[in-house]
Motif scaffolding. Sequence first.
Motif, PDB file in Angstrom:
ATOM      1  N   ILE A 116      -0.919  -0.862  -4.359  1.00 58.13           N
ATOM      2  CA  ILE A 116      -2.083   0.013  -4.435  1.00 58.13           C
ATOM      3  C   ILE A 116      -1.673   1.489  -4.366  1.00 58.13           C
ATOM      4  CG2 ILE A 116      -4.274   0.627  -3.339  1.00 58.13           C
ATOM      5  CD1 ILE A 116      -4.181  -2.193  -2.017  1.00 58.13           C
ATOM      6  N   GLU A 133      -9.614   5.058  -1.853  1.00 59.37           N
ATOM      7  CA  GLU A 133     -10.438   3.892  -2.152  1.00 59.37           C
ATOM      8  C   GLU A 133     -11.755   3.887  -1.373  1.00 59.37           C
ATOM      9  OE1 GLU A 133      -8.506   2.868   1.677  1.00 59.37           O
ATOM     10  OE2 GLU A 133      -7.919   3.976  -0.114  1.00 59.37           O
ATOM     11  N   ILE A 147     -10.182  -3.974  -9.539  1.00 54.22           N
ATOM     12  CA  ILE A 147      -9.119  -4.536  -8.706  1.00 54.22           C
ATOM     13  C   ILE A 147      -9.305  -6.050  -8.574  1.00 54.22           C
ATOM     14  CG2 ILE A 147     -10.103  -4.338  -6.376  1.00 54.22           C
ATOM     15  CD1 ILE A 147      -7.403  -3.348  -5.426  1.00 54.22           C
ATOM     16  N   ALA A 163       0.845  -1.195   0.000  1.00 52.58           N
ATOM     17  CA  ALA A 163       0.000   0.000   0.000  1.00 52.58           C
ATOM     18  C   ALA A 163       0.879   1.244   0.000  1.00 52.58           C
ATOM     19  CB  ALA A 163      -0.921   0.002   1.216  1.00 52.58           C
ATOM     20  N   THR A 183      -6.578   3.621  -7.340  1.00 56.40           N
ATOM     21  CA  THR A 183      -7.810   3.858  -6.581  1.00 56.40           C
ATOM     22  C   THR A 183      -8.363   5.241  -6.948  1.00 56.40           C
ATOM     23  OG1 THR A 183      -6.510   4.729  -4.735  1.00 56.40           O
ATOM     24  CG2 THR A 183      -7.096   2.401  -4.655  1.00 56.40           C
TER      25      THR A 183
END
Length: 363
Positions: free
Chosen positions: A344, A350, A327, A54, A264
């Motif tokens: 991500i 998101e 995704i 992330a 995102t």
Amino acid sequence: MKNGAKIFIVALLMTGLIIAFGCAKAQKKPLANPDTTPKNAQQARNTYKPHVTAFYVEPGSEGSFASLQRYYKHIDMFSPLWLTVKADGSIKDMTDKTALEFAKKKGLKVIPLVNVANSNDIVLTTPEIRDKTIINLVQLLKTHDFDGYNIDFEFIPKGTKNYVHDKDLLTKFMSILREKMKPMGKTLNMSVIPHFEVSTDVSGIYDYTALAPLVDVVTLMLYDRHQASSPPGPVSPLKWADTNIRTTMDQGFKREQICVGVATYGYDWPVAKGGGYSRPTKEILREASQKGIDVKWSEEFHEPYYVYRDPDTGGNREVWFESSQTIKEKIDLVDKYKLHGICIWRLGFETPSFWKVIGEKIK
């Protein structure tokens, strides 16, 4: 001998023959290889688990910390945008101690992104600046006890300035940094722009074949097939993403090195024109819900989109964006090729449905 003794001896001899035959038969049977038996092959497939990285940006109204706190259990690697290389080789260090301590406490690997200021390639072209940069990066590894770095050097052409000729210099930078970090047991990752259907002006600086032996994980940034300056279109069409994955493997990266970059966010354009701007997926969907806008799905590109009327100009605008459905399909690609996982970009943009999909698809 008495008949009883004879019978006993014959029986004994027969038993011996049976045992010997059984042993000989057992010796002819090959030993089972635990790695190739169907049962263990199935177990190997069952234990394959894509990793989740992330990317993190803070501060701002769409900051990442709240998402980190809420969804850390789904994350393996925490990669914050904290370090920027300046023109003199010094590093602008924006490390957030609160986020750093939280990530470490939760057992996440901390691999900060390292970018360059204003696409300045002096860090590559001037050996003194390059070496100073590497020394400073190594020192920050020790200062903050990072687990490694993700080198995110993106050079965007300006006018007649093109950075493709820096390709070997970028590889050299990575090679020297690798030599310094390897004895420390640190991870060296890299973010690269895809090669297929992307202008060589921005993607040609990455020599996949030469870089592959130097990095542990490569983030293949599979987004912005269409972006702010282009006409409207899908951010990350599925076939385009699939072809870029195969191209990346063909050019030298191993499947277990490749982390699929997933977005995102999306873009909002005037219909049929450039001059758009990016928006978080959660904002795009919130507006569609509030205004009763019909969100459509492109079977050709496997991405949602919609058109709405701009109340300020009276003209129509077109929005394409990545969603929980896209995704899901990107995770299917990861599983199809047994890749490293998904990366991500970024936390805070998101919707909760993204994490629901990740929780269901990546146990």
